[in-house]
Scaffold this motif. Structure first.
Motif, PDB file in Angstrom:
ATOM      1  N   ASP A  84       0.837  -1.197   0.000  1.00 22.87           N
ATOM      2  CA  ASP A  84       0.000   0.000   0.000  1.00 22.87           C
ATOM      3  C   ASP A  84       0.874   1.249   0.000  1.00 22.87           C
ATOM      4  O   ASP A  84       1.984   1.252   0.540  1.00 22.87           O
ATOM      5  N   VAL A  85       0.350   2.342  -0.570  1.00 27.65           N
ATOM      6  CA  VAL A  85       1.171   3.526  -0.772  1.00 27.65           C
ATOM      7  C   VAL A  85       1.616   4.152   0.546  1.00 27.65           C
ATOM      8  O   VAL A  85       2.681   4.789   0.608  1.00 27.65           O
ATOM      9  N   ASP A  86       0.853   3.986   1.627  1.00 30.78           N
ATOM     10  CA  ASP A  86       1.297   4.557   2.897  1.00 30.78           C
ATOM     11  C   ASP A  86       2.503   3.827   3.450  1.00 30.78           C
ATOM     12  O   ASP A  86       3.202   4.335   4.327  1.00 30.78           O
ATOM     13  N   ILE A  87       2.775   2.621   2.932  1.00 32.63           N
ATOM     14  CA  ILE A  87       3.964   1.860   3.309  1.00 32.63           C
ATOM     15  C   ILE A  87       5.088   2.079   2.296  1.00 32.63           C
ATOM     16  O   ILE A  87       6.240   2.285   2.647  1.00 32.63           O
ATOM     17  N   SER A  88       4.733   2.061   1.036  1.00 36.24           N
ATOM     18  CA  SER A  88       5.748   2.076  -0.027  1.00 36.24           C
ATOM     19  C   SER A  88       6.231   3.463  -0.416  1.00 36.24           C
ATOM     20  O   SER A  88       7.232   3.592  -1.127  1.00 36.24           O
ATOM     21  N   ALA A  89       5.562   4.528   0.038  1.00 33.88           N
ATOM     22  CA  ALA A  89       5.865   5.884  -0.436  1.00 33.88           C
ATOM     23  C   ALA A  89       7.349   6.263  -0.376  1.00 33.88           C
ATOM     24  O   ALA A  89       7.873   6.824  -1.343  1.00 33.88           O
ATOM     25  N   PRO A  90       8.077   5.984   0.717  1.00 30.47           N
ATOM     26  CA  PRO A  90       9.496   6.381   0.731  1.00 30.47           C
ATOM     27  C   PRO A  90      10.304   5.752  -0.410  1.00 30.47           C
ATOM     28  O   PRO A  90      11.180   6.406  -0.981  1.00 30.47           O
ATOM     29  N   LEU A  91      10.007   4.499  -0.739  1.00 28.57           N
ATOM     30  CA  LEU A  91      10.714   3.837  -1.834  1.00 28.57           C
ATOM     31  C   LEU A  91      10.317   4.442  -3.174  1.00 28.57           C
ATOM     32  O   LEU A  91      11.167   4.661  -4.045  1.00 28.57           O
ATOM     33  N   LEU A  92       9.029   4.702  -3.346  1.00 33.15           N
ATOM     34  CA  LEU A  92       8.559   5.272  -4.605  1.00 33.15           C
ATOM     35  C   LEU A  92       9.152   6.659  -4.827  1.00 33.15           C
ATOM     36  O   LEU A  92       9.410   7.060  -5.959  1.00 33.15           O
ATOM     37  N   LEU A  93       9.382   7.377  -3.748  1.00 30.79           N
ATOM     38  CA  LEU A  93       9.921   8.736  -3.849  1.00 30.79           C
ATOM     39  C   LEU A  93      11.424   8.764  -4.088  1.00 30.79           C
ATOM     40  O   LEU A  93      11.922   9.634  -4.806  1.00 30.79           O
ATOM     41  N   ARG A  94      12.173   7.815  -3.489  1.00 28.78           N
ATOM     42  CA  ARG A  94      13.627   7.990  -3.440  1.00 28.78           C
ATOM     43  C   ARG A  94      14.472   6.801  -3.850  1.00 28.78           C
ATOM     44  O   ARG A  94      15.654   6.982  -4.125  1.00 28.78           O
ATOM     45  N   SER A  95      13.946   5.593  -3.831  1.00 28.08           N
ATOM     46  CA  SER A  95      14.830   4.432  -3.968  1.00 28.08           C
ATOM     47  C   SER A  95      15.590   4.432  -5.296  1.00 28.08           C
ATOM     48  O   SER A  95      14.981   4.449  -6.370  1.00 28.08           O
ATOM     49  N   PRO A  96      16.938   4.393  -5.238  1.00 28.35           N
ATOM     50  CA  PRO A  96      17.718   4.299  -6.474  1.00 28.35           C
ATOM     51  C   PRO A  96      17.670   2.912  -7.100  1.00 28.35           C
ATOM     52  O   PRO A  96      18.095   2.728  -8.237  1.00 28.35           O
ATOM     53  N   VAL A  97      17.159   1.939  -6.351  1.00 26.59           N
ATOM     54  CA  VAL A  97      17.068   0.571  -6.870  1.00 26.59           C
ATOM     55  C   VAL A  97      15.975   0.466  -7.928  1.00 26.59           C
ATOM     56  O   VAL A  97      16.076  -0.325  -8.870  1.00 26.59           O
ATOM     57  N   LEU A  98      14.930   1.267  -7.788  1.00 28.78           N
ATOM     58  CA  LEU A  98      13.792   1.199  -8.710  1.00 28.78           C
ATOM     59  C   LEU A  98      14.109   1.966  -9.991  1.00 28.78           C
ATOM     60  O   LEU A  98      14.317   3.178  -9.966  1.00 28.78           O
ATOM     61  N   LYS A  99      14.152   1.257 -11.088  1.00 28.51           N
ATOM     62  CA  LYS A  99      14.430   1.850 -12.394  1.00 28.51           C
ATOM     63  C   LYS A  99      13.113   2.216 -13.089  1.00 28.51           C
ATOM     64  O   LYS A  99      12.037   1.786 -12.668  1.00 28.51           O
ATOM     65  N   GLN A 122      12.684  12.770  -9.317  1.00 26.34           N
ATOM     66  CA  GLN A 122      13.285  13.485 -10.433  1.00 26.34           C
ATOM     67  C   GLN A 122      13.272  12.539 -11.624  1.00 26.34           C
ATOM     68  O   GLN A 122      13.992  11.532 -11.638  1.00 26.34           O
ATOM     69  N   ILE A 123      12.470  12.841 -12.626  1.00 25.32           N
ATOM     70  CA  ILE A 123      12.213  11.892 -13.717  1.00 25.32           C
ATOM     71  C   ILE A 123      12.750  12.449 -15.026  1.00 25.32           C
ATOM     72  O   ILE A 123      12.450  13.590 -15.397  1.00 25.32           O
ATOM     73  N   GLU A 124      13.516  11.624 -15.705  1.00 26.12           N
ATOM     74  CA  GLU A 124      14.025  11.999 -17.021  1.00 26.12           C
ATOM     75  C   GLU A 124      13.597  11.006 -18.099  1.00 26.12           C
ATOM     76  O   GLU A 124      13.726  11.288 -19.289  1.00 26.12           O
ATOM     77  N   ASP A 125      13.101   9.845 -17.704  1.00 28.81           N
ATOM     78  CA  ASP A 125      12.737   8.806 -18.657  1.00 28.81           C
ATOM     79  C   ASP A 125      11.437   9.181 -19.379  1.00 28.81           C
ATOM     80  O   ASP A 125      10.402   9.428 -18.743  1.00 28.81           O
ATOM     81  N   ALA A 126      11.486   9.203 -20.713  1.00 29.58           N
ATOM     82  CA  ALA A 126      10.331   9.634 -21.507  1.00 29.58           C
ATOM     83  C   ALA A 126       9.133   8.691 -21.337  1.00 29.58           C
ATOM     84  O   ALA A 126       7.981   9.145 -21.251  1.00 29.58           O
ATOM     85  N   THR A 131       3.688   7.716 -19.140  1.00 29.41           N
ATOM     86  CA  THR A 131       2.787   6.907 -18.319  1.00 29.41           C
ATOM     87  C   THR A 131       2.109   7.759 -17.260  1.00 29.41           C
ATOM     88  O   THR A 131       0.903   7.623 -17.004  1.00 29.41           O
ATOM     89  N   LEU A 132       2.873   8.651 -16.627  1.00 31.66           N
ATOM     90  CA  LEU A 132       2.310   9.513 -15.582  1.00 31.66           C
ATOM     91  C   LEU A 132       1.330  10.528 -16.165  1.00 31.66           C
ATOM     92  O   LEU A 132       0.258  10.769 -15.601  1.00 31.66           O
ATOM     93  N   ARG A 133       1.690  11.126 -17.274  1.00 34.50           N
ATOM     94  CA  ARG A 133       0.823  12.147 -17.875  1.00 34.50           C
ATOM     95  C   ARG A 133      -0.471  11.549 -18.408  1.00 34.50           C
ATOM     96  O   ARG A 133      -1.470  12.250 -18.556  1.00 34.50           O
ATOM     97  N   HIS A 134      -0.463  10.253 -18.671  1.00 36.99           N
ATOM     98  CA  HIS A 134      -1.649   9.576 -19.184  1.00 36.99           C
ATOM     99  C   HIS A 134      -2.817   9.665 -18.202  1.00 36.99           C
ATOM    100  O   HIS A 134      -3.985   9.601 -18.611  1.00 36.99           O
ATOM    101  N   PHE A 135      -2.524   9.859 -16.921  1.00 34.56           N
ATOM    102  CA  PHE A 135      -3.596   9.929 -15.919  1.00 34.56           C
ATOM    103  C   PHE A 135      -4.381  11.242 -15.996  1.00 34.56           C
ATOM    104  O   PHE A 135      -5.516  11.308 -15.524  1.00 34.56           O
TER     105      PHE A 135
END
Length: 323
Positions: A84-99, A122-126, A131-135
């Motif tokens: 759930d996002v209340d648990i995963s948020a720190p990883l989604l925001l900062r984790s360098p492991v997630l490509k 900080q997103i540079e991948d097109a 995908t994000l703008r699609h929302f």
């Protein structure tokens, strides 16, 4: 942000065996200065099966503790990021492991809640941006605009109003409140104020935190900015103590402002011990002294301005008489 270490220091009450094992294993991994691949494999083999048995509080701590570690095991990070996002948020925001491919997969799997958190990276991948703008979601669009320096909207609202209403801020706030509610240990004197300052610090907008911090202390923005500075400092720590923030809340604020400020268990323990030794009344007296100095400086400035105006007026009058 090493929340497991905080729990070891703030709350030594027992929990489930899975909670204890998961907390201990992640704490040990975080304290290794340069973890080897074998360390990561051992953590992965031990921790991944425990996630299904561990409480949300401990999973939340695990995600926060591993959020800035580049050598954290990938399978464990993916498992926590899919929580759930209340648990995963720190990883989604900062984790360098997630490509980018991992993040796109998480968005497709989990939906808009995860997308809103990921949009603050900080997103540079097109492909990820597409995908994000699609929302076509205002919160996502605003986050992307802020990081690219584009105007948020033609009709700019005050930052505090915009961010306070932001869905991703509500998600972070609820996660933090749940974190603080899970135990009675380490609560702040004014928990609502502590939550508010933590929220402000996590916005990654230092000027917004500065305004809320100045309001809480009844100081002007210039003085608040000087106290905050650019890194962990004694004045900021004293100011947080004067507001009655617990050691954990103070650490959350500092981490939100400056990133990882305590890189191992020893430095974290020293911070907790030294912070708890700060007397709130003495800290408040220090704040009152700052206010007195601030008011004195304002008065001197006003007197200088009045003197300058008087001199300009006198010069003009003399000139007229000569002519």
């Amino acid at each position: 942000m090493k929340y497991p270490e905080f729990r070891a220091l703030e709350d030594r009450n027992g929990g489930s065996k899975a909670d204890d094992l998961l907390t201990a294993s992640i704490t040990a991994f975080c304290c290794v200065a340069r973890p080897a691949k074998s360390d990561a494999r051992q953590l992965e083999d031990l921790a991944v099966p425990l996630l299904a048995l561990a409480s949300p509080r401990v999973r939340r701590h695990a995600a926060a503790a591993l959020s800035e570690m580049p050598h954290a095991p990938k399978r464990l990070i993916l498992a926590l990021a899919a929580d759930d996002v209340d648990i995963s948020a720190p990883l989604l925001l900062r984790s360098p492991v997630l490509k980018p491919a991992d993040l796109i997969g998480l968005i497709q799997q989990k939906g808009i809640g995860h997308a809103r958190a990921i949009a603050r990276r900080q997103i540079e991948d097109a492909a990820l941006l597409q995908t994000l703008r699609h929302f076509h979601d205002p919160a996502i669009d605003r986050a992307l605009a802020l990081q690219t320096g584009l105007p948020v909207s033609q009709e700019e609202e005050p930052l505090d109003r915009v961010e306070t209403e932001s869905p991703r801020l509500r998600e972070t706030r609820e996660a933090l409140r749940a974190l603080m509610r899970d135990t009675d240990a380490g609560l702040s004197t004014d928990q609502a104020l502590a939550d508010h300052l933590i929220d402000a610090a996590l916005l990654d907008q230092t000027h917004f935190f500065r305004g809320e911090f100045a309001k809480a202390l009844d100081l002007d923005n210039e003085t608040a900015e000087r106290i905050i500075g650019h890194s962990l400092n004694a004045e900021l720590t004293i100011a947080l103590a004067s507001l009655g923030l617990s050691a954990e809340a103070a650490h959350l604020v500092l981490t939100g402002l400056f990133g990882l400020v305590h890189k191992d268990l020893h430095s974290l323990r020293l911070f907790v011990q030294s912070y708890r030794q700060i007397d709130q009344d003495k800290a408040q007296a220090t704040i009152n002294r700052w206010k007195t100095e601030e008011n004195s400086q304002k008065l001197r400035q006003k007197l200088r301005e009045m003197a300058a105006d008087f001199e300009r007026g006198g010069t003009g009058s003399s000139t007229r008489k000569v002519s």
